[in-house]
Write a protein that holds these residues in place. Structure first.
Motif, PDB file in Angstrom:
ATOM      1  N   LEU A  25       0.674  -0.656  -0.123  1.00  0.00           N
ATOM      2  CA  LEU A  25      -0.068  -0.105  -0.237  1.00  0.00           C
ATOM      3  C   LEU A  25       1.107   1.032   0.090  1.00  0.00           C
ATOM      4  O   LEU A  25       0.607   2.439  -0.875  1.00  0.00           O
ATOM      5  N   ALA A  26       1.727   1.189   0.569  1.00  0.00           N
ATOM      6  CA  ALA A  26       2.429   2.810   0.964  1.00  0.00           C
ATOM      7  C   ALA A  26       3.596   2.349  -1.028  1.00  0.00           C
ATOM      8  O   ALA A  26       3.638   3.683  -0.940  1.00  0.00           O
ATOM      9  N   ALA A  27       3.950   1.831  -0.978  1.00  0.00           N
ATOM     10  CA  ALA A  27       3.680   1.399  -2.722  1.00  0.00           C
ATOM     11  C   ALA A  27       3.406   2.642  -3.511  1.00  0.00           C
ATOM     12  O   ALA A  27       3.839   2.771  -4.314  1.00  0.00           O
ATOM     13  N   LYS A  28       1.900   1.851  -3.172  1.00  0.00           N
ATOM     14  CA  LYS A  28       1.184   2.276  -4.066  1.00  0.00           C
ATOM     15  C   LYS A  28       0.582   3.946  -4.437  1.00  0.00           C
ATOM     16  O   LYS A  28       0.865   4.321  -4.877  1.00  0.00           O
ATOM     17  N   GLU A  29       0.873   4.353  -2.821  1.00  0.00           N
ATOM     18  CA  GLU A  29       0.833   5.659  -2.245  1.00  0.00           C
ATOM     19  C   GLU A  29       2.069   6.763  -3.156  1.00  0.00           C
ATOM     20  O   GLU A  29       1.743   7.950  -3.287  1.00  0.00           O
ATOM     21  N   LYS A  30       2.895   5.933  -3.030  1.00  0.00           N
ATOM     22  CA  LYS A  30       4.256   6.325  -3.299  1.00  0.00           C
ATOM     23  C   LYS A  30       4.265   6.104  -5.213  1.00  0.00           C
ATOM     24  O   LYS A  30       5.454   6.845  -5.949  1.00  0.00           O
ATOM     25  N   GLY A  31       3.439   5.857  -5.644  1.00  0.00           N
ATOM     26  CA  GLY A  31       3.176   6.042  -7.645  1.00  0.00           C
ATOM     27  C   GLY A  31       4.718   4.543  -7.666  1.00  0.00           C
ATOM     28  O   GLY A  31       5.054   4.568  -8.527  1.00  0.00           O
TER      29      GLY A  31
END
Ligand SMILES: [Zn+2]
Ligand SMILES: [Zn+2]
Length: 247
Positions: A25-31
């Motif tokens: 999820l953190a990866a997704k938030e950071k694009g």
């Protein structure tokens, strides 16, 4: 910045703070589009049992729309370049990082440290050598880069080594390693070595160093997710099959 973070730890490592889902999820938030799970190999204190790595195959290929590679940060155990997970497990993983950690091997002479890395590469199992600039484990920079380039694998510039105290002094070594990597056209990975969701994709310092050393961007594999995918295809990863995204 990068679209793929190839060095991510979860709570399974024993001293990291995010679950697989939180890291994705953190990866997704950071694009980011892709991450590789690289929990520590079984010989590091607090690290998971070897079955953890064989069981990674039950995870979805995509979590929150982010492709999640099943990997390990294996420990180089001795001057013979042995790793702390058996071949039969390693050859089924998407991403095998390998490096030195002082809980698993006592630093040796420059010659023997170099030999250990070269022999680990010689197993054919390793996709990337991580944090080779660690001053605690002196190596012959040119010899290591040459072995990496000849094997067609990758060398990591580890962002955490450049900002946290535990591998202080890495910067000078990394600059020299990059210089040789340019000469030998070696593949480079910029890795966060994230041990918490807040660190996923954080490679600013490694990027800064790469730019100041004039590393051609074409040599950096993880600027795009496709760069990583192409590389893995070249590595002949039989398990590297992208399933339909589960978003
Ligand atoms: Zn490490
Ligand atoms: Zn790590």
């Amino acid at each position: 910045m990068v679209k793929a973070d190839m060095h991510v730890h979860t709570i399974a490592s024993g001293h990291a703070y995010g679950t697989v889902q939180e890291m994705a999820l953190a990866a997704k938030e950071k694009g980011l589009e892709l991450i590789a799970l690289t929990d520590h190999g079984p010989s590091l204190p607090g690290a998971p049992h070897r079955y953890y790595f064989s069981n990674l195959l039950i995870l979805p290929r995509f979590i929150a729309g982010v492709e999640v590679l099943r990997g390990i940060e294996a420990n180089i155990l001795n001057e013979r370049g042995e790793l702390d997970l058996e071949r039969r497990f390693l050859e089924h993983l998407d991403w095998v990082a390998a490096g030195f950690h002082d809980d698993c091997i006592t630093p040796m002479s420059r010659d023997l440290n170099t030999q250990a890395i070269v022999r680990a590469i010689g197993t054919g199992l390793v996709d990337v050598i991580v944090h080779p600039g660690n001053p605690q484990f002196p190596i012959h920079h040119e010899a290591v880069v040459r072995a990496i380039a000849e094997a067609g694998i990758a060398m990591e510039i580890n962002n955490a080594s450049l900002i946290y105290p535990h591998r202080r002094g890495s910067e000078t070594n990394c600059a020299e390693l990059i210089k040789f990597a340019i000469g030998y056209r070696a593949n480079i990975i910029l890795g966060s070595d994230a041990h918490s969701p807040w660190q996923v994709g954080e490679i600013a310092k490694a990027c800064e160093l790469a730019v100041s050393c004039h590393l051609p961007p074409e040599q950096i594999l993880n600027l795009t997710a496709d760069g990583v995918r192409e590389y893995l295809k070249k590595r002949g990863k039989p398990r590297y099959v992208v399933d339909a995204p589960i978003v």
